[in-house]
Design an enzyme around this catalytic site. Sequence first.
Site, PDB file in Angstrom:
ATOM      1  N   ASP A  30      -9.773   0.623 -24.833  1.00 28.82           N
ATOM      2  CA  ASP A  30     -10.077   0.501 -23.401  1.00 28.82           C
ATOM      3  C   ASP A  30      -9.937   1.851 -22.695  1.00 28.82           C
ATOM      4  O   ASP A  30      -9.160   2.703 -23.116  1.00 28.82           O
ATOM      5  CB  ASP A  30      -9.083  -0.474 -22.733  1.00 28.82           C
ATOM      6  N   GLU A  39       1.702  -7.890   9.022  1.00 24.57           N
ATOM      7  CA  GLU A  39       2.080  -6.467   9.069  1.00 24.57           C
ATOM      8  C   GLU A  39       2.945  -6.075   7.879  1.00 24.57           C
ATOM      9  O   GLU A  39       3.268  -4.902   7.691  1.00 24.57           O
ATOM     10  CB  GLU A  39       2.837  -6.154  10.368  1.00 24.57           C
ATOM     11  N   PRO A  58       0.824  -1.217   0.000  1.00 25.17           N
ATOM     12  CA  PRO A  58       0.000   0.000   0.000  1.00 25.17           C
ATOM     13  C   PRO A  58       0.856   1.265   0.000  1.00 25.17           C
ATOM     14  O   PRO A  58       0.359   2.362  -0.232  1.00 25.17           O
ATOM     15  CB  PRO A  58      -0.814  -0.125   1.300  1.00 25.17           C
TER      16      PRO A  58
HETATM   17  N1  SAM Z   1       1.210  -2.695   7.692  1.00 24.13           N
HETATM   18  C1  SAM Z   1       1.217  -2.460   6.277  1.00 24.13           C
HETATM   19  C2  SAM Z   1       1.079  -0.975   5.999  1.00 24.13           C
HETATM   20  O1  SAM Z   1       0.229  -0.340   6.641  1.00 24.13           O
HETATM   21  O2  SAM Z   1       1.755  -0.457   5.106  1.00 24.13           O
HETATM   22  C3  SAM Z   1       0.066  -3.185   5.602  1.00 24.13           C
HETATM   23  C4  SAM Z   1       0.192  -4.677   5.614  1.00 24.13           C
HETATM   24  S1  SAM Z   1      -1.109  -5.483   4.748  1.00 24.13           S
HETATM   25  C5  SAM Z   1      -2.198  -5.918   6.039  1.00 24.13           C
HETATM   26  C6  SAM Z   1      -0.389  -7.021   4.277  1.00 24.13           C
HETATM   27  C7  SAM Z   1       0.091  -7.077   2.842  1.00 24.13           C
HETATM   28  O3  SAM Z   1      -0.969  -6.833   1.956  1.00 24.13           O
HETATM   29  C8  SAM Z   1       1.154  -6.098   2.464  1.00 24.13           C
HETATM   30  O4  SAM Z   1       2.424  -6.532   2.852  1.00 24.13           O
HETATM   31  C9  SAM Z   1       1.007  -6.011   0.962  1.00 24.13           C
HETATM   32  O5  SAM Z   1       1.732  -7.038   0.296  1.00 24.13           O
HETATM   33  C10 SAM Z   1      -0.477  -6.255   0.760  1.00 24.13           C
HETATM   34  N2  SAM Z   1      -1.245  -5.016   0.499  1.00 24.13           N
HETATM   35  C11 SAM Z   1      -2.065  -4.389   1.358  1.00 24.13           C
HETATM   36  N3  SAM Z   1      -2.616  -3.306   0.807  1.00 24.13           N
HETATM   37  C12 SAM Z   1      -2.162  -3.236  -0.452  1.00 24.13           C
HETATM   38  C13 SAM Z   1      -2.359  -2.333  -1.537  1.00 24.13           C
HETATM   39  N4  SAM Z   1      -3.137  -1.255  -1.418  1.00 24.13           N
HETATM   40  N5  SAM Z   1      -1.723  -2.574  -2.702  1.00 24.13           N
HETATM   41  C14 SAM Z   1      -0.922  -3.645  -2.836  1.00 24.13           C
HETATM   42  N6  SAM Z   1      -0.679  -4.548  -1.846  1.00 24.13           N
HETATM   43  C15 SAM Z   1      -1.287  -4.335  -0.664  1.00 24.13           C
END
Ligand code: SAM
Length: 246
Positions: free
Chosen positions: A165, A112, A85
Amino acid sequence: MKFNILTIFPEMITMFSKIGFIKRTILQNIISLNIVNIRDYSDNIHKKVDDKTYGGGPGMVLQYPPIKGALSSLDNKGYVIYLSPQGKILTQEKLNLLSSYNEITFLCGRYEGIDQRVLDEFIDEEISLGDYVISGGETACMAIIEGITRLVPGAIDDMESVKQDSFQNGILDYPHYTRPDEVDGKKVPEVLSSGDHNSIERWRKKQGLGATWIKRPELLKNVKLSKEDDKLLKEYIAEFKDNEHE
Ligand code: SAM
């Protein structure tokens, strides 16, 4: 084009590889998926790959050694992307660029996230689906693979459909209709059955511009409209406002 996917939930990606468009492009050797289970590279007897976060606090973190092991197992890593994210938000422009690569490795986080030292050492880029948090990188990775594969030559029978698209020309796609000709009293716009290709082309352009103006007006700031397109958009807006007052 080859995709390596490092995940602790390989079943998710295996399922994805067995359905529809992705299944077909794999069978046609247009893409290949190499799914790597990070747990296979754990030294732990229970195949554990996560541990508590240093400094205290909630949640677990994916560890460095099994991810390093999984990455080292690849003949080639190509371009290494961590789904996160915190990354740059995915755009069509980015997909267009990624579709020119031969090999991409995706690292899917969970819990996390991943030990920061993995990111410092092995990652070329972090990519995000958007400004929100989901539970794992797998769904993000599947979205990116679908988006890239659409652009790989041969994947879609008629590449013209890709060119029209949404976002490819900076604006949204025009509306589509199919049989029946009339349903619940709603008819298909007459021009589409006229056989007049110029009028159909003009109508579609106008509707695409109009849809952009209504749904994503900010996109219009970044496209240089031709005189003809500008005229079509003005026509659309005038008709829209007339209908509003009726
Ligand atoms: N603690 C992290 C943070 O707040 O930046 C978020 C961890 S999330 C619960 C677990 C995993 O989901 C991340 O390591 C990532 O690989 C994936 N993930 C979560 N949100 C995402 C997004 N918006 N885009 C891409 N991958 C995402």
